[in-house]
Design a protein around this motif. Sequence first.
Motif, mmCIF file in Angstrom:
data_model
loop_
_atom_site.group_PDB
_atom_site.id
_atom_site.type_symbol
_atom_site.label_atom_id
_atom_site.label_comp_id
_atom_site.label_asym_id
_atom_site.label_seq_id
_atom_site.Cartn_x
_atom_site.Cartn_y
_atom_site.Cartn_z
ATOM 1 N N VAL A 125 8.343 -3.090 7.356
ATOM 2 C CA VAL A 125 7.312 -2.263 7.992
ATOM 3 C C VAL A 125 7.551 -0.795 7.668
ATOM 4 C CG1 VAL A 125 6.385 -1.471 10.209
ATOM 5 C CG2 VAL A 125 6.818 -3.908 9.844
ATOM 6 N N ARG A 126 8.783 -0.337 7.818
ATOM 7 C CA ARG A 126 9.083 1.074 7.565
ATOM 8 C C ARG A 126 8.798 1.451 6.104
ATOM 9 N NH1 ARG A 126 11.589 3.970 11.346
ATOM 10 N NH2 ARG A 126 12.829 5.199 9.887
ATOM 11 N N ALA A 127 9.124 0.554 5.179
ATOM 12 C CA ALA A 127 8.860 0.822 3.761
ATOM 13 C C ALA A 127 7.355 0.885 3.499
ATOM 14 C CB ALA A 127 9.514 -0.240 2.882
ATOM 15 N N LEU A 128 6.599 -0.029 4.078
ATOM 16 C CA LEU A 128 5.150 -0.031 3.851
ATOM 17 C C LEU A 128 4.480 1.183 4.495
ATOM 18 C CD1 LEU A 128 4.389 -3.838 4.290
ATOM 19 C CD2 LEU A 128 4.374 -2.512 2.157
ATOM 20 N N VAL A 129 4.978 1.640 5.628
ATOM 21 C CA VAL A 129 4.445 2.856 6.245
ATOM 22 C C VAL A 129 4.743 4.062 5.356
ATOM 23 C CG1 VAL A 129 4.728 4.457 8.188
ATOM 24 C CG2 VAL A 129 4.459 2.008 8.622
ATOM 25 N N GLY A 146 3.306 2.880 1.390
ATOM 26 C CA GLY A 146 2.016 2.246 1.191
ATOM 27 C C GLY A 146 2.197 0.841 0.651
ATOM 28 N N PRO A 147 1.090 0.142 0.375
ATOM 29 C CA PRO A 147 1.169 -1.234 -0.124
ATOM 30 C C PRO A 147 2.064 -1.322 -1.358
ATOM 31 C CG PRO A 147 -1.091 -0.659 0.417
ATOM 32 C CD PRO A 147 -0.288 0.610 0.507
ATOM 33 N N ARG A 148 2.867 -2.384 -1.397
ATOM 34 C CA ARG A 148 3.817 -2.560 -2.491
ATOM 35 C C ARG A 148 3.916 -4.032 -2.861
ATOM 36 N NH1 ARG A 148 3.365 1.949 -3.543
ATOM 37 N NH2 ARG A 148 4.836 3.632 -3.401
ATOM 38 N N SER A 149 4.320 -4.263 -4.094
ATOM 39 C CA SER A 149 4.609 -5.634 -4.518
ATOM 40 C C SER A 149 5.896 -6.084 -3.824
ATOM 41 C CB SER A 149 4.795 -5.706 -6.037
ATOM 42 O OG SER A 149 5.998 -5.054 -6.402
ATOM 43 N N ILE A 150 6.087 -7.376 -3.760
ATOM 44 C CA ILE A 150 7.303 -7.900 -3.145
ATOM 45 C C ILE A 150 8.526 -7.399 -3.904
ATOM 46 C CG2 ILE A 150 8.608 -10.009 -2.654
ATOM 47 C CD1 ILE A 150 5.912 -11.337 -1.990
ATOM 48 N N VAL A 167 0.630 -8.053 -3.696
ATOM 49 C CA VAL A 167 0.837 -6.750 -3.077
ATOM 50 C C VAL A 167 0.753 -6.924 -1.567
ATOM 51 C CG1 VAL A 167 -0.030 -4.386 -2.881
ATOM 52 C CG2 VAL A 167 -0.079 -5.563 -5.096
ATOM 53 N N VAL A 168 1.747 -6.385 -0.881
ATOM 54 C CA VAL A 168 1.869 -6.540 0.564
ATOM 55 C C VAL A 168 1.223 -5.344 1.255
ATOM 56 C CG1 VAL A 168 3.482 -6.918 2.468
ATOM 57 C CG2 VAL A 168 4.062 -7.738 0.164
ATOM 58 N N HIS A 169 0.379 -5.637 2.243
ATOM 59 C CA HIS A 169 -0.299 -4.614 3.043
ATOM 60 C C HIS A 169 -0.010 -4.872 4.516
ATOM 61 C CE1 HIS A 169 -3.166 -3.277 -0.181
ATOM 62 N NE2 HIS A 169 -2.865 -4.473 -0.653
ATOM 63 N N LEU A 170 0.177 -3.813 5.294
ATOM 64 C CA LEU A 170 0.277 -3.967 6.739
ATOM 65 C C LEU A 170 -1.101 -4.290 7.312
ATOM 66 C CD1 LEU A 170 2.558 -1.015 7.918
ATOM 67 C CD2 LEU A 170 3.144 -3.439 7.806
ATOM 68 N N THR A 171 -1.131 -5.126 8.321
ATOM 69 C CA THR A 171 -2.383 -5.428 9.004
ATOM 70 C C THR A 171 -2.593 -4.424 10.140
ATOM 71 O OG1 THR A 171 -1.320 -6.884 10.597
ATOM 72 C CG2 THR A 171 -2.135 -7.906 8.539
ATOM 73 N N GLU A 172 -3.777 -4.455 10.701
ATOM 74 C CA GLU A 172 -4.054 -3.614 11.870
ATOM 75 C C GLU A 172 -3.164 -4.015 13.037
ATOM 76 O OE1 GLU A 172 -5.728 -0.762 12.108
ATOM 77 O OE2 GLU A 172 -5.946 -1.028 9.943
ATOM 78 N N ARG A 173 -2.867 -5.291 13.135
ATOM 79 C CA ARG A 173 -1.951 -5.744 14.201
ATOM 80 C C ARG A 173 -0.597 -5.061 14.055
ATOM 81 N NH1 ARG A 173 1.692 -10.736 14.956
ATOM 82 N NH2 ARG A 173 2.097 -10.566 17.178
ATOM 83 N N ALA A 174 -0.071 -5.008 12.837
ATOM 84 C CA ALA A 174 1.219 -4.350 12.602
ATOM 85 C C ALA A 174 1.124 -2.856 12.900
ATOM 86 C CB ALA A 174 1.680 -4.576 11.168
ATOM 87 N N ARG A 175 0.053 -2.234 12.479
ATOM 88 C CA ARG A 175 -0.118 -0.793 12.731
ATOM 89 C C ARG A 175 -0.178 -0.495 14.228
ATOM 90 N NH1 ARG A 175 -0.335 1.931 8.264
ATOM 91 N NH2 ARG A 175 -1.038 0.969 6.358
ATOM 92 N N ALA A 176 -0.751 -1.399 14.992
ATOM 93 C CA ALA A 176 -0.822 -1.212 16.445
ATOM 94 C C ALA A 176 0.563 -1.282 17.089
ATOM 95 C CB ALA A 176 -1.739 -2.260 17.063
#
Length: 165
Positions: free
Chosen positions: A45-49, A52-56, A95-104
């Motif tokens: 989560v911290r890396a994606l924040v 941004g979106p990243r490959s595995i 590519v991995v993206h955070l969902t709105e659930r994760a952002r909440a």
Amino acid sequence: MASSYAASGLGTRLRHLLDQLESDVATLYPALGLDDYRPRFTPVVRALVALGPRSIRDLAAAIGVTHSAASQTVAQMSRRGLVTLEVGSDARQRVVHLTERARALLPALDAEWAAVEAARADLEAELPYPLGELLTALEAALERRPFRARIAAASAGAHEYDDGR
């Protein structure tokens, strides 16, 4: 408790410490409304924040784990609705993206991170060496000479003195 593990191997002791730390961190989650969350998700989560979106593969490199470990963690997060996977520029790439659930969950995760960092500082105050510096030194030493090379050298040295008895 420490004395009961003193005779165990290095890997066993390190795994025990990691399990103990992660278990204690996980006890914070229900009070923060994170019932279906695991400590291993936080670096992703911290890396994606931050990135941004990243490959595995890129995530694995960013958080310092193997591709397989990152893939397994992302799969668990996907099942919990924390990330989505989209096809990248190469059809084999995801590519991995955070969902709105994760952002909440980010405010609760930030509170958890601050508490864990404060606890780490408290723990380090009791240690003869700063834990972060020790881990950095350990990583650097293993990068210079992997443990397998050290084992091979120790094994070869033991055989040099083996007189066959």
